[in-house]
Write a protein that holds these residues in place. Structure first.
Motif, short mmCIF file in Angstrom:
data_model
loop_
_atom_site.label_atom_id
_atom_site.label_comp_id
_atom_site.label_asym_id
_atom_site.label_seq_id
_atom_site.Cartn_x
_atom_site.Cartn_y
_atom_site.Cartn_z
N ILE A 149 0.41 -1.48 -0.28
CA ILE A 149 -0.25 0.08 -0.21
C ILE A 149 0.88 1.19 0.10
O ILE A 149 0.56 2.10 -0.58
CB ILE A 149 -0.55 0.06 1.63
N LEU A 150 2.05 1.20 1.15
CA LEU A 150 2.72 2.68 0.95
C LEU A 150 3.53 2.52 -0.62
O LEU A 150 4.50 3.38 -0.89
CB LEU A 150 3.98 2.05 2.23
N ASP A 151 4.14 1.67 -1.11
CA ASP A 151 4.61 1.92 -2.05
C ASP A 151 3.85 2.34 -3.12
O ASP A 151 4.21 2.50 -4.14
CB ASP A 151 4.73 0.72 -2.17
N ALA A 152 2.44 2.75 -3.22
CA ALA A 152 1.33 3.13 -4.07
C ALA A 152 1.03 4.74 -4.10
O ALA A 152 2.09 4.81 -3.97
CB ALA A 152 0.55 2.56 -3.51
N GLY A 153 0.47 5.04 -5.40
CA GLY A 153 0.57 7.06 -5.62
C GLY A 153 -0.59 6.94 -4.52
O GLY A 153 -1.35 5.82 -3.67
N TYR A 154 -0.10 7.87 -4.05
CA TYR A 154 -0.92 8.54 -2.54
C TYR A 154 -1.75 10.28 -3.20
O TYR A 154 -1.89 10.65 -4.59
CB TYR A 154 -0.21 9.71 -1.63
N VAL A 155 -2.59 10.48 -2.28
CA VAL A 155 -3.34 11.94 -2.47
C VAL A 155 -3.38 12.51 -1.06
O VAL A 155 -3.39 12.45 0.17
CB VAL A 155 -4.75 11.41 -2.85
N TYR A 166 -2.44 12.29 4.41
CA TYR A 166 -1.68 11.62 2.61
C TYR A 166 -2.33 10.38 3.10
O TYR A 166 -1.96 9.53 4.35
CB TYR A 166 -0.06 11.91 2.77
N ILE A 167 -3.08 9.85 1.95
CA ILE A 167 -4.06 8.67 1.66
C ILE A 167 -3.25 7.71 0.97
O ILE A 167 -2.62 7.58 -0.19
CB ILE A 167 -4.54 8.46 1.81
N TRP A 168 -2.87 6.75 1.00
CA TRP A 168 -2.32 5.79 0.21
C TRP A 168 -3.28 4.45 0.00
O TRP A 168 -3.78 4.28 1.51
CB TRP A 168 -0.67 5.04 0.71
N PRO A 169 -3.43 3.68 -0.69
CA PRO A 169 -3.00 4.25 -1.53
C PRO A 169 -3.93 4.91 -2.54
O PRO A 169 -5.30 5.30 -1.58
CB PRO A 169 -3.60 3.01 -2.77
N TYR A 170 -3.91 5.74 -3.65
CA TYR A 170 -4.60 7.10 -4.07
C TYR A 170 -6.58 6.02 -4.15
O TYR A 170 -7.07 7.21 -4.25
CB TYR A 170 -4.32 7.93 -5.38
N PHE A 171 -6.04 5.33 -4.88
CA PHE A 171 -7.58 4.39 -5.09
C PHE A 171 -8.79 4.46 -4.23
O PHE A 171 -9.55 4.36 -4.23
CB PHE A 171 -7.68 3.24 -5.36
N ALA A 172 -7.89 5.05 -2.62
CA ALA A 172 -9.34 5.19 -1.57
C ALA A 172 -9.86 6.45 -1.58
O ALA A 172 -11.17 6.97 -1.58
CB ALA A 172 -8.11 5.46 -0.28
N ARG A 173 -9.45 7.54 -3.09
CA ARG A 173 -10.47 8.75 -2.86
C ARG A 173 -10.41 8.75 -4.69
O ARG A 173 -9.79 10.66 -4.83
CB ARG A 173 -9.12 9.79 -1.89
N TYR A 174 -10.45 8.52 -5.41
CA TYR A 174 -10.61 8.11 -6.38
C TYR A 174 -11.34 7.48 -6.74
O TYR A 174 -11.70 6.25 -6.64
CB TYR A 174 -9.06 7.76 -6.91
N GLY A 203 -19.37 0.91 -5.70
CA GLY A 203 -18.70 1.96 -6.19
C GLY A 203 -17.46 2.93 -5.02
O GLY A 203 -17.57 3.67 -6.00
N ALA A 204 -16.86 2.23 -5.29
CA ALA A 204 -15.64 2.96 -4.62
C ALA A 204 -14.46 1.90 -3.53
O ALA A 204 -15.05 0.52 -3.68
CB ALA A 204 -16.11 3.35 -3.03
N TYR A 205 -13.21 2.08 -3.62
CA TYR A 205 -12.73 1.04 -2.89
C TYR A 205 -12.18 0.72 -1.49
O TYR A 205 -13.14 1.59 -1.21
CB TYR A 205 -10.83 1.98 -3.68
N MET A 206 -12.55 -1.12 -1.15
CA MET A 206 -12.71 -1.16 0.08
C MET A 206 -11.57 -1.08 0.53
O MET A 206 -11.97 -2.23 1.63
CB MET A 206 -14.20 -2.03 0.12
N PHE A 207 -10.76 -1.73 0.08
CA PHE A 207 -9.22 -2.72 0.47
C PHE A 207 -8.83 -1.63 1.73
O PHE A 207 -9.26 -0.42 2.02
CB PHE A 207 -8.64 -3.25 -0.44
N TYR A 208 -7.99 -2.35 2.12
CA TYR A 208 -6.35 -1.35 2.85
C TYR A 208 -5.86 0.12 2.32
O TYR A 208 -5.78 -0.24 1.58
CB TYR A 208 -5.25 -2.25 3.55
N ARG A 209 -6.21 0.64 3.77
CA ARG A 209 -5.28 2.16 3.27
C ARG A 209 -4.61 2.97 4.18
O ARG A 209 -4.65 2.31 5.67
CB ARG A 209 -6.11 3.18 2.40
N VAL A 210 -3.50 3.35 4.58
CA VAL A 210 -3.23 3.84 4.89
C VAL A 210 -3.45 5.54 5.02
O VAL A 210 -2.87 6.41 3.76
CB VAL A 210 -1.49 3.47 5.25
N GLY A 211 -3.82 6.60 5.82
CA GLY A 211 -3.87 7.64 6.54
C GLY A 211 -2.62 8.39 6.97
O GLY A 211 -2.53 8.12 8.52
#
Length: 225
Positions: A149-155, A166-174, A203-211
């Motif tokens: 997750i932390l190696d992915a893009g972020y927003v 700052y949230i990883w991965p960006y899919f969590a807010r895309y 309608g949204a990404y539901m897997f793990y995210r880091v904030g």
């Protein structure tokens, strides 16, 4: 290097999860990367109310309205504030050791334990709780997920509010229906196509995210709606 994780359901289970890891070969390496299956029941007691004390820690799956501008996706970690960059590096270093106890000093140094997707019982022993989320008893599967997750893009979101993060991965807010073909490849490094089909119905990404808050506070590491 990104692995592939499998989930099932439409909302996060704030319960102990005991799965048996399967393994998929990662191109270019002889080692295998575990997958994680999560059965996610609905929360019948969720009335939509939010405790102000938990506002900064919550990590809901966000459905982006069609008329909202798309968030800016970043890959350059040098753009992160120093506290955020340091914490990300510490989390990655700890995850890649394969010893989940390496997360304990990071959690202890935090203002409060990060939200791991459970009730207050997780705060009594966050490491023990993280092990329950992993498909192996040592918690290495969950460390692998954290690393991927932390190696992915972020927003960078909610700027100027108490929820700024700052949230990883960006899919969590895309919006997942706005992903380009290259972005879909990035998503499939984390999920399977069947997982994506389930997320489309939600309608949204539901897997793990880091904030991580701008001051370097680790606010959450969780999955769900």
């Amino acid at each position: 290097m990104l692995g592939r994780w499998t989930i099932a359901g439409t909302a996060i289970a704030m319960l102990m999860i005991g799965t048996s890891p399967s393994h998929a070969l990662v191109a270019g390496e002889s080692k295998s990367v575990p997958t994680l299956s999560i059965t996610i029941p609905p929360d019948p007691e969720d009335d939509g109310a939010e405790d102000p004390a938990d506002a900064k820690k919550a990590a809901p799956a966000v459905k982006v309205a069609p008329d909202e501008p798309l968030p800016v996706i970043e890959y350059d970690v040098s753009k992160l504030p120093e506290p955020v960059k340091r914490l990300r590096e510490k989390l990655l270093e700890a995850a890649k050791t394969g010893d989940i106890n390496q997360l304990k000093p990071i959690i202890d140094a935090n203002k409060s334990p990060p939200n791991l997707g459970a009730d207050e019982d997780q705060d009594k022993d966050p490491i023990a709780f993280l092990k329950t989320l992993s498909g192996d008893p040592e918690g290495r599967e969950i460390l692998a997920i954290l690393s991927e997750i932390l190696d992915a893009g972020y927003v960078h979101v909610d700027i100027g509010t108490p929820q700024e993060a700052y949230i990883w991965p960006y899919f969590a807010r895309y919006p997942i229906d706005a992903l380009t073909p290259p972005q879909m490849v990035e998503l499939f490094r984390i999920l399977t196509s069947s997982d994506f089909d389930e997320m489309k119905s939600f309608g949204a990404y539901m897997f793990y995210r880091v904030g991580i808050a701008p001051d370097g506070t680790w606010t959450y590491f969780e999955a769900g709606d």
